[in-house]
Design a protein around this motif. Structure first.
Motif, mmCIF file in Angstrom:
data_model
loop_
_atom_site.group_PDB
_atom_site.id
_atom_site.type_symbol
_atom_site.label_atom_id
_atom_site.label_comp_id
_atom_site.label_asym_id
_atom_site.label_seq_id
_atom_site.Cartn_x
_atom_site.Cartn_y
_atom_site.Cartn_z
ATOM 1 N N CYS A 620 -12.204 68.636 92.666
ATOM 2 C CA CYS A 620 -12.583 69.660 92.259
ATOM 3 C C CYS A 620 -12.314 70.393 92.605
ATOM 4 O O CYS A 620 -12.500 71.418 91.177
ATOM 5 C CB CYS A 620 -14.342 69.651 92.366
ATOM 6 N N LEU A 621 -12.335 71.297 93.078
ATOM 7 C CA LEU A 621 -11.684 72.892 93.485
ATOM 8 C C LEU A 621 -10.512 72.665 93.137
ATOM 9 O O LEU A 621 -9.777 74.107 93.589
ATOM 10 C CB LEU A 621 -11.832 73.072 94.528
ATOM 11 N N GLN A 622 -9.555 71.828 92.408
ATOM 12 C CA GLN A 622 -8.461 72.457 92.903
ATOM 13 C C GLN A 622 -7.973 73.609 91.564
ATOM 14 O O GLN A 622 -8.576 73.416 90.105
ATOM 15 C CB GLN A 622 -7.028 71.281 91.324
ATOM 16 N N GLN A 623 -6.998 74.238 91.374
ATOM 17 C CA GLN A 623 -6.903 75.910 90.998
ATOM 18 C C GLN A 623 -6.370 75.086 89.094
ATOM 19 O O GLN A 623 -6.775 75.545 88.102
ATOM 20 C CB GLN A 623 -5.772 76.481 91.298
ATOM 21 N N GLU A 624 -6.094 74.043 89.135
ATOM 22 C CA GLU A 624 -5.600 73.692 87.664
ATOM 23 C C GLU A 624 -6.477 72.534 87.427
ATOM 24 O O GLU A 624 -6.755 71.870 88.147
ATOM 25 C CB GLU A 624 -3.991 73.127 87.841
ATOM 26 N N ARG A 625 -7.079 73.627 85.941
ATOM 27 C CA ARG A 625 -8.001 72.165 86.048
ATOM 28 C C ARG A 625 -8.639 70.541 85.427
ATOM 29 O O ARG A 625 -8.874 69.845 85.425
ATOM 30 C CB ARG A 625 -8.313 73.411 84.535
ATOM 31 N N ASP A 626 -6.351 70.628 84.790
ATOM 32 C CA ASP A 626 -6.106 69.372 84.851
ATOM 33 C C ASP A 626 -5.695 68.335 85.789
ATOM 34 O O ASP A 626 -5.920 67.062 86.034
ATOM 35 C CB ASP A 626 -4.730 69.458 83.934
ATOM 36 N N PRO A 674 -4.794 78.523 95.432
ATOM 37 C CA PRO A 674 -5.249 80.396 95.830
ATOM 38 C C PRO A 674 -6.550 81.463 96.497
ATOM 39 O O PRO A 674 -7.647 80.299 95.595
ATOM 40 C CB PRO A 674 -4.610 81.441 95.369
ATOM 41 N N LEU A 675 -6.407 81.770 96.803
ATOM 42 C CA LEU A 675 -7.701 82.809 96.972
ATOM 43 C C LEU A 675 -8.203 83.181 95.396
ATOM 44 O O LEU A 675 -7.955 83.754 94.652
ATOM 45 C CB LEU A 675 -8.251 83.912 98.131
ATOM 46 N N SER A 676 -9.323 82.876 94.989
ATOM 47 C CA SER A 676 -10.400 82.713 93.640
ATOM 48 C C SER A 676 -10.893 84.425 93.192
ATOM 49 O O SER A 676 -10.938 85.398 94.411
ATOM 50 C CB SER A 676 -11.296 81.837 93.179
#
Length: 695
Positions: A620-626, A674-676
């Motif tokens: 769920c926490l992947q940076q890329e939404r896809d 990466p750090l958001s």
């Protein structure tokens, strides 16, 4: 000769004085310095008149009829409008046609909306959009059923339709197919809503909310000059021209009075005539009889001439008479009641509308001792209604346009929802109430944040089975929202309420958005709570349903760790819980993330399920939404985890000393985000460990 010259001088003075003399200034030339209240409008001044402000204090086009404490009306273009809002700084009005207020049907007078363009204007496509109502139509229409509504015409039910935007040159609906059509402007925001939420309730709401109008005073320059000399702006309705009022009389913009009271004028005229007669008497005593007869004839002629000037002529055109208000009596009679239609038992988007006084009483005048929570947009209070219902009353901090938008948004969305894990909205105040208040069902057991790391943390630990159920029910509620094209946009443990049986109620829809089903994303400025905001949404300004998925991943991490999403008391690299969780998972240090009180090291069942939930949170926490799963996939995964545990004897044992290729969330082909931007800490970020529910 000297006396004769005096005679002519005094006669000329008398005639001049009489020609400029006017009646004593009427008391109606006073009170233009006062402001007035009219219905829901407050502190109104020039160019508006009405209430205690006399009609001579402004142009008749700006006359307001005040009907009780709740209604203000203006008549323009032979049509009556409710004045819902008035902004004298920006010179805007929010108007709603009186005959279509909270109503969709017209019995007669099928007139398009018209305004006097000299004073009022609105721009279609900028401030407003056209809505066309078609009455008495044929049933053979190629138009969506949601655009249809029923009206009674001549006692018979008749099919009617509405169309948003311009009518096509070859319209689906035309006068040949319908008995009548009426064009009404509505707010552009409601025009958008009507295209996605086709219903009679929404149509009534759009008509009731009216449209925004800019007004202009064409006499503004004269008024400014008048104010420059200390005068008060007024208007002579008989001469249809502006006037400047000084000390109860009309003055010129140069500051000199152009009126002399009638009493003074007559006194001076009388004195002049007395001098004339006295001069004639002295002259007659010293003149010959012939000259005395001639002088007497001249004097008599002069007196007759001047007397005609006094008694026969009309009053000066400068005399200001009371302005009749007869033309407005029809306006007053057109309203059966002065009570607001949005109070006492009426509905707003289909929910009950409460009066401010009723909710003030229910919360004991918003007693601080009854506060349930204090969030970003308002304070929530415990309340008891007259019918015995126990409620939570959300009081928005400010009654400005932004808060009104959130208020309307939350009401509209909540009235569409039917799910056991979503909080129920009982009602609200009118959007033009003294304050914006929302009334919800009362959920007695606080928030998930309270139990994990807040004020209820010591009241009893949430065991793992309850935490897993919280995750499943929250995912179920969010999956439902996404299915009906609603993005919550503020998913966090503070907005997940718990009842006494620890059942979930997701709350706070002030930031939520209805998501059109024919687009991939909505471009909007990022909003939400630090620690929960989707980094891709933050960077690209593109809101999707995967933004909720990211926020839910943070919630899963909180359920695993009992830690707050953002806590400045933690080490710098661990202030943001999402980044901390990803780091622990990738470094095979899950035991450092999971709350040891859950029995992660001692209970093999908890260890196994927590590991699977951690893997799901990582996805769920992947940076890329896809790369993130959908909310439905998350829900199905959580249910599988629970079902597999129920059938644990038939399940495959999972060891914790797995290698990177043995678990999906540790595979090298998934790159950690990466750090958001939420992890960048400054002085304004504080620990939210004590944050209460904001609904």
């Amino acid at each position: 000769m000297l006396l004769l010259l005096l005679l002519f001088i005094l006669s000329d003075v008398a005639v001049t004085l009489l020609s400029t003399a006017t009646p004593t200034p009427s008391p109606q030339l006073l009170n233009c310095s006062t402001t007035f209240d009219c219905g829901p409008l407050r502190n109104i001044s020039y160019p508006f008149t009405g209430g205690v402000r006399p009609s001579h204090c402004g142009p008749p086009e700006f006359h307001l009829v005040c009907l009780g404490d709740d209604l203000a009306q203006i008549t323009t273009g032979s049509m009556n409008y409710r004045v819902l809002e008035l902004d004298q700084i920006n010179q805007t009005l929010l108007l709603s046609r009186s005959d279509l207020y909270n109503n969709t049907c017209l019995s007669n007078n099928y007139f398009n909306t018209t305004l006097n363009s000299t004073f009022f204007r609105y721009e279609i496509g900028v401030d407003a959009e056209d809505l066309t109502l078609f009455y008495g139509c044929s049933t053979r229409m190629n138009i969506q059923p949601g655009n249809m509504f029923q009206c009674q015409i001549n006692g018979n039910s008749s099919i009617s339709y509405y169309l948003v935007g311009p009518v096509p040159s070859d319209p689906i609906l035309s006068v040949s197919k319908c008995n009548a059509s009426v064009r009404v402007p509505i707010l552009k925001s409601y025009a958008t809503l009507l295209t996605t939420n086709r219903s009679t309730i929404m149509l009534k709401e759009a008509l009731s909310e009216g449209f925004s109008v800019n007004y202009t005073d064409p006499y503004e320059e004269e008024c400014r000059k008048c104010q420059g000399i200390g005068g008060e702006c007024g208007f002579d309705s008989y001469q249809a021209s502006p006037i400047c009022i000084c000390d109860g009389g009309v003055c010129s913009v140069t500051g000199s009075k152009n009126q002399v009271s009638l009493g003074i004028g007559l006194a001076l005229a009388g004195a002049a005539f007395t001098g004339i007669l006295l001069g004639f008497w002295i002259f007659s005593m010293r003149s010959k009889r012939r000259r005395k007869r001639e002088a007497a004839t001249v004097a008599a002629s002069a007196v007759q001439s001047e007397c005609k000037g006094i008694s026969g002529g009309p009053p000066s055109s400068k005399t200001l008479l009371p302005v009749s208000t007869t033309s407005y009596s029809r306006t007053t009679l057109s309203y059966p009641s002065s009570n607001s239609d949005l109070e006492k038992g009426s509905t707003y988007f289909g929910v009950q509308v409460f009066s401010y006084e009723e909710l003030e009483e229910a919360t004991h005048n918003f007693d601080p001792a009854r506060e349930l929570g204090d969030g970003g947009f308002g304070t929530v209070y415990y309340g008891e209604l007259h019918d015995g219902r126990v409620v939570a009353v959300k009081r928005l901090y400010e009654n400005n346009m932004k808060r009104v938008e959130q208020f309307v948004n939350e009401v509209e969305i909540l009235t569409r929802l039917r799910h056991g894990n979503l909080v129920t909205l009982y009602g609200c105040t009118s959007r033009r109430s003294r304050e914006l208040l929302l009334v919800y069902e009362f959920i007695p057991n606080g928030t998930v944040a309270d139990h994990l790391h807040g004020k209820r943390e010591g009241a009893g630990l949430l065991p793992w089975p309850i935490r897993l159920n919280i995750a499943i029910e929250t995912a179920d509620a969010l999956s439902y929202l996404h299915e009906i094209d609603v993005i919550h946009r503020d998913v966090k443990t503070n907005n997940i309420l718990l009842d006494n049986d620890f059942r979930v109620k997701v709350a706070d829809f002030g930031l939520s958005r209805m998501f059109p089903n024919d687009v991939t994303h909505v471009s909007t400025a990022p909003q939400g709570t630090p620690g929960y905001v989707d980094p891709e949404y933050y960077q690209c300004f593109q809101l999707t349903d995967k933004s909720d998925v990211y926020s839910f991943g943070v919630v899963l991490c909180e359920l695993l760790s009992s830690k707050a999403a953002v806590d400045t008391n933690r080490h710098r690299q661990e202030i943001n819980l999402a980044n901390m969780a990803i780091n622990k998972i990738q470094n095979h240090a899950l035991e450092e993330l999971v709350d040891p009180c859950l029995g992660f090291e001692t209970d093999y069942s908890v260890k196994r399920m927590a590991t699977l939930v951690a893997e799901l949170a990582f996805r769920c926490l992947q940076q890329e939404r896809d790369l993130r799963p959908t909310m439905l996939e998350v829900l199905e995964a959580l249910r599988r985890i629970k079902n597999e545990e129920n059938n644990f004897q038939n399940s495959e044992v999972v060891e914790m000393d797995i290698q990177p290729d043995d678990a999906g969330f540790l595979k090298n082909n998934i790159v950690p985000p990466p750090l958001s931007p939420e992890s960048v800490v400054n002085d304004k970020f504080v620990s939210n460990s004590n944050t209460a529910s904001s609904f």
